[in-house]
Design a protein around this motif. Structure first.
Motif, short mmCIF file in Angstrom:
data_model
loop_
_atom_site.label_atom_id
_atom_site.label_comp_id
_atom_site.label_asym_id
_atom_site.label_seq_id
_atom_site.Cartn_x
_atom_site.Cartn_y
_atom_site.Cartn_z
N TYR A 33 -0.43 -8.52 58.42
CA TYR A 33 0.79 -8.42 57.60
C TYR A 33 0.72 -7.22 56.65
O TYR A 33 1.64 -6.41 56.60
CB TYR A 33 1.01 -9.71 56.81
N HIS A 34 -0.38 -7.13 55.90
CA HIS A 34 -0.50 -6.04 54.92
C HIS A 34 -0.53 -4.68 55.59
O HIS A 34 0.04 -3.72 55.07
CB HIS A 34 -1.74 -6.24 54.05
N LEU A 35 -1.19 -4.59 56.76
CA LEU A 35 -1.24 -3.30 57.46
C LEU A 35 0.13 -2.91 57.99
O LEU A 35 0.48 -1.73 57.98
CB LEU A 35 -2.26 -3.35 58.60
N ASP A 41 3.36 -17.67 58.67
CA ASP A 41 2.01 -18.17 58.33
C ASP A 41 1.31 -17.20 57.38
O ASP A 41 0.67 -17.62 56.40
CB ASP A 41 1.16 -18.34 59.61
N ALA A 42 1.42 -15.91 57.66
CA ALA A 42 0.80 -14.90 56.79
C ALA A 42 1.38 -14.99 55.38
O ALA A 42 0.66 -14.96 54.38
CB ALA A 42 1.01 -13.51 57.36
N LEU A 43 2.69 -15.14 55.31
CA LEU A 43 3.35 -15.20 54.00
C LEU A 43 2.93 -16.45 53.23
O LEU A 43 2.87 -16.43 51.99
CB LEU A 43 4.87 -15.14 54.16
N MET A 44 2.66 -17.53 53.95
CA MET A 44 2.22 -18.74 53.25
C MET A 44 0.82 -18.53 52.65
O MET A 44 0.56 -18.97 51.54
CB MET A 44 2.24 -19.93 54.21
N VAL A 45 -0.04 -17.83 53.36
CA VAL A 45 -1.37 -17.53 52.80
C VAL A 45 -1.22 -16.63 51.57
O VAL A 45 -1.87 -16.85 50.54
CB VAL A 45 -2.27 -16.87 53.86
N ASP A 79 -7.87 -0.05 62.72
CA ASP A 79 -7.41 -0.28 61.35
C ASP A 79 -7.66 -1.73 60.96
O ASP A 79 -8.09 -2.04 59.85
CB ASP A 79 -5.91 0.03 61.23
N LEU A 80 -7.37 -2.61 61.90
CA LEU A 80 -7.57 -4.02 61.64
C LEU A 80 -9.04 -4.32 61.41
O LEU A 80 -9.41 -5.04 60.47
CB LEU A 80 -7.02 -4.85 62.81
N ASN A 83 1.76 -6.92 66.77
CA ASN A 83 2.87 -7.17 65.86
C ASN A 83 2.96 -8.66 65.60
O ASN A 83 2.84 -9.46 66.54
CB ASN A 83 4.20 -6.74 66.50
N LEU A 84 3.21 -9.05 64.36
CA LEU A 84 3.39 -10.47 64.04
C LEU A 84 4.65 -11.01 64.70
O LEU A 84 5.68 -10.34 64.71
CB LEU A 84 3.49 -10.67 62.53
N THR A 85 4.57 -12.19 65.25
CA THR A 85 5.79 -12.90 65.65
C THR A 85 6.38 -13.52 64.39
O THR A 85 5.78 -13.45 63.32
CB THR A 85 5.46 -14.05 66.62
#
Ligand SMILES: [Mn+2]
Ligand SMILES: [Mn+2]
Ligand SMILES: [Mn+2]
Ligand SMILES: [Mn+2]
Lengths: 218, 218
Positions: free
Chosen positions: A14-16, A70-74, A28-29, A62-64
DNA sequence: TTAATAATTTAGACTAACCTAAAAAATGTT
DNA sequence: AACATTTTTTAGGTTAGTCTAAATTATTAA
């Protein structure tokens, strides 16, 4: 249910993708996760199998929409815990990230909603970063890097870009906090450093790099 | 540094040696950890290699003083977090154990000391269990099971022995909380059940099993 | 005191997450 | 277009924690 590691990878992706260009590249990851490219490849395959990212060999990830939420909840949990640590327990803003890295993985929706309420539904964390709401909606703020801001026009510090302890400690030392008023007195052509006034009081020089890591608004 | 699993095993060994007889047996440990005896054997070997327990094949395990103080630190964290959840976030006493099982593994001494201070240095958790101090000292309380208490003599509920959600919910339903005053009106020979009065008010029958899981003092 | 039973340990295998080294694909340069 | 370099993936191996099944030791009962 996701493992700590899966959650950390999702957050990194997400941040990348926020910072750089899409899609997120394996190297990068791996750098961001402080691991090796081979490990990142293993993980993107797993996340793709779980439909949290779309992934094509040699192309990137790419995030689905499920992966993104899920990333935003973390991230929501991370920022609420950081706020708790500073507001309630008296931590300084340079001490909280490491602890929040652990707390963000605690599994309990009830907990995070009660914590949000206990904190009075804060909109931003101690570093000025927006806290996604319970539905994962995040309020993007139109902020500009101090290094891009016009000279002799007052602005307010809204967030830090780089949240490393050493940068945060430096800011504290020179009296820069979220909400402080700045004014660029002079821009030095030689190295891009800035002479600024802080809260109309003391004048100080800061490096170009420091200015690039401060986000301000009018 | 210990893994979550190692911490959980140490805690289980501590609780088993508190409750039962020394040394802690492999099957009991496996049951308590909801795993198999073979896994428990693997882990006691590892903990013995780390000098956290003494262990002899076919005989059982005992905590060393290092193992005991590590176990007590996990218990300290668990009980402080439970107190936080109830006192500050408004959880009920039957909801907190599961979340505290996760929070107890957060690694930060600063965090736990600041939390202790924020909570006002509580002596017991929401279930009446003593909270070990920062040095791992735990204050043993001389409490007696309600089932052993004399008839027609008032007593105060100090702690629950079994902290399962269903028992705690039942206690809430009938009005039994920590600090409540009880009086055994009658003891039924047939099944060991008790007729008790709660806070000098309502009278109710409770089973022998329930009475064995309530700890009281005069 | 020998035989049966119960408890415990060992053997061998699985998964998640990581690693190094080698192979393959993509990209850049003449 | 061919070659060199960089990036990414694959192959194969490690560790922590788990499992089942088999072997071993301890305990109980005849
Ligand atoms: Mn942070
Ligand atoms: Mn932050
Ligand atoms: Mn508990
Ligand atoms: Mn408790």
């Amino acid at each position: 249910m996701l493992s700590f590691t899966e959650e950390n990878y999702l957050k990194a992706i997400y941040h990348l993708s926020e910072a750089g260009t899409l899609p997120v590249l394996t190297n990068d990851l791996a750098d961001s996760m402080k691991t090796k490219a081979a490990s990142a490849t293993d993980m993107v395959k797993k996340l793709a199998a779980k439909k949290l990212i779309s992934y094509q060999k040699y192309y990137g990830a790419n995030l689905t929409s499920k992966g993104k939420s899920d990333a935003l909840m973390v991230i929501r949990k991370h920022r609420l815990w950081e706020t708790f640590l500073v507001e309630k327990l008296g931590f300084t803003w340079d001490e909280v990230h490491e602890v929040a890295e652990q707390l963000e993985h605690i599994q309990s929706m009830t907990l995070i909603e009660k914590l949000d309420s206990f904190l009075g539904f804060p909109k931003t964390d101690p570093h000025g970063h927006p806290i996604p709401d319970a539905l994962g909606k995040i309020k993007e703020m139109k902020q500009v890097h101090l290094s891009e801001f016009p000279v002799r026009k007052k602005c307010v510090v809204r967030a830090v870009k780089n949240g490393s302890p050493s940068f945060l400690q430096y800011l504290s030392k020179i009296g820069i906090r979220i909400g402080v008023m700045l004014n660029i007195v002079d821009k030095i052509d030689f190295d891009g450093s800035l002479e600024i006034s802080i809260d109309h009081k003391k004048k100080i020089f800061i490096s170009k790099e420091a200015a690039e890591n401060l986000l301000v608004t009018e």
